[in-house]
Design an enzyme around this catalytic site. Structure first.
Site, PDB file in Angstrom:
ATOM      1  N   GLU A   8      24.429  42.117  52.857  1.00  0.00           N
ATOM      2  CA  GLU A   8      25.453  40.802  52.180  1.00  0.00           C
ATOM      3  C   GLU A   8      24.762  39.989  53.590  1.00  0.00           C
ATOM      4  OE1 GLU A   8      29.884  39.885  52.315  1.00  0.00           O
ATOM      5  OE2 GLU A   8      29.364  41.425  53.696  1.00  0.00           O
ATOM      6  N   ILE A 161      28.531  43.900  49.859  1.00  0.00           N
ATOM      7  CA  ILE A 161      29.399  42.609  49.473  1.00  0.00           C
ATOM      8  C   ILE A 161      29.548  42.078  50.014  1.00  0.00           C
ATOM      9  CG2 ILE A 161      28.427  43.657  47.194  1.00  0.00           C
ATOM     10  CD1 ILE A 161      32.049  44.555  47.300  1.00  0.00           C
ATOM     11  N   ASP A 162      29.387  40.132  49.977  1.00  0.00           N
ATOM     12  CA  ASP A 162      30.651  38.871  50.188  1.00  0.00           C
ATOM     13  C   ASP A 162      32.086  39.562  50.509  1.00  0.00           C
ATOM     14  OD1 ASP A 162      27.901  38.306  50.496  1.00  0.00           O
ATOM     15  OD2 ASP A 162      28.107  36.778  48.862  1.00  0.00           O
ATOM     16  N   LYS A 163      32.390  38.769  51.573  1.00  0.00           N
ATOM     17  CA  LYS A 163      34.342  38.542  51.929  1.00  0.00           C
ATOM     18  C   LYS A 163      34.269  38.769  50.185  1.00  0.00           C
ATOM     19  CE  LYS A 163      37.399  36.459  53.618  1.00  0.00           C
ATOM     20  NZ  LYS A 163      38.271  35.537  54.580  1.00  0.00           N
ATOM     21  N   ARG A 266      24.728  34.302  43.162  1.00  0.00           N
ATOM     22  CA  ARG A 266      24.874  33.020  43.853  1.00  0.00           C
ATOM     23  C   ARG A 266      24.224  31.971  43.966  1.00  0.00           C
ATOM     24  NH1 ARG A 266      28.545  34.171  48.774  1.00  0.00           N
ATOM     25  NH2 ARG A 266      29.885  31.986  48.798  1.00  0.00           N
TER      26      ARG A 266
END
Length: 354
Positions: A8, A161-163, A266
């Site tokens: 991440e 994984i991202d926030k 992203r």
């Protein structure tokens, strides 16, 4: 930001104690690129450290906490190519002072070796600069004893994984499971599928995005795809996608990761012109497709309110169980905030074409 199978955010905050300093702990380390133009060290660090203010950086320099090539410097020092810039403090990085917290965890599956959790949006996976509590790791260490540390001293963590991305994560409960699962992520044999709502009408029913990913040379909080003369920079990244549904000015995609780079989905989707809906860091929080009508702007703003984060969800996760050798697959339903946003777009699309 990537290290050791964890995909991440790369950890520029290191747990390393600098042996050349008197009980100072290294919190940040940056190596200036070969093309670095001379730049004051306080301005340089502003580009690298999230949530840092220039006053704090200048105070740190005054206190002798900013070093370049192992020597303290003043805030007006000009950073040059290949300089090693470190920020040192007397206390260890906060992420090493892990405090267990009684935070609920959505456990999808558990046995003696592994744990599969469904992370809600807004929860940071592990403590780091600016996020020292309320993380998934704080919760895990409260609910589960003796989780094995990975090479970054993060209990149980195999990947992340991202926030503001929701969805599935596997956690190792034993040293053997940690080693086995880490090897699967390294060898790219795990199965990971994400659901993404993106701006624009994606034309190809299926596709593969290939392009090396690395840190953006100008915006250090972003990653970017390198191409042209720079194509060999960064790390190899491959994302496969297919259309689930086209809804007016947005498209719902299924994305499968072949590699696990920082912000990979992203960055790759922005690269092909289809930025994630409401992805603030990569510009998806602005109207990128559609009309100029005021009513349309109001509609999109309402969508942003319903879904106040990037529209990305780790829906499925598959891996070989480290003890039984069985292939295991799990699915987490699309969360309510993304579903509500999708329904709004369906309704808008239907009414605008009828």
């Amino acid at each position: 930001m990537e290290n050791n199978n964890i995909t991440e955010e790369e950890n520029l905050e290191g747990p390393i104690q600098d042996p050349s300093s008197d009980d100072l702990y290294e919190h940040f380390r940056f190596v200036a690129q070969k093309g670095q133009q001379p730049l004051r060290v306080d301005k340089y660090l502003m580009n690298y450290i999230e949530n840092a203010t220039r006053n704090k950086i200048q105070q740190a320099a005054k206190d002798g906490n900013i070093h370049v090539n192992d020597a303290p410097v003043k805030s007006n020092y000009k950073v040059k190519p290949n300089d090693v810039v470190t920020v040192l403090f007397e206390h260890p990085p906060y992420e090493l002072l892990l405090v267990p917290e009684d935070i609920p965890i959505d456990v999808v599956y558990e046995d003696d070796a592994v744990l599969v959790v469904n992370k809600p949006p807004g929860m940071v996976v592990h403590p780091g600069h600016g996020n020292y509590s309320g993380t998934l790791i704080n919760a895990l260490t409260f609910h589960f004893e003796n989780l094995p540390n990975n090479s970054s001293n993060r209990p149980g963590l195999v990947h992340r994984i991202d926030k503001d991305t929701s969805g599935l994560l596997v956690v190792a409960k034993t040293e053997e499971a940690m080693t086995h699962l880490a090897k699967q992520f390294f060898n790219k044999t795990t199965e990971r599928e994400y659901v993404a709502l993106v701006w624009g009408d994606v034309k190809e029913e299926t596709g593969t995005i290939e392009g090396n990913i690395g840190r953006h040379p100008k915006n250090r909080l972003q990653n970017t795809v390198f191409y042209g003369d720079d194509a060999d920079k960064g790390k190899v990244a491959v994302t496969h996608y297919k259309i689930i549904e086209q809804i007016g000015y947005v498209t719902l995609l299924s994305c499968r990761l072949e590699t696990g780079r920082t912000h990979q989905i992203r960055v790759h989707l922005k690269y092909i012109g289809h930025t994630l809906f409401n992805d603030e860091r990569y510009g998806g929080d602005k109207i990128l497709k559609g009309t100029t009508f005021t009513k349309y702007k109001q509609f999109v703003d309402n969508c942003f309110k319903v879904l106040p984060r990037q529209a990305l969800h780790a829906r499925t996760l598959g891996f070989v169980h480290p003890t039984t050798g069985e292939m295991m697959r799990f699915e987490a339903p699309i969360p309510e905030d993304i579903e509500q946003c999708i329904e709004k777009w369906r309704s808008y699309s239907k009414n605008s074409t009828s």
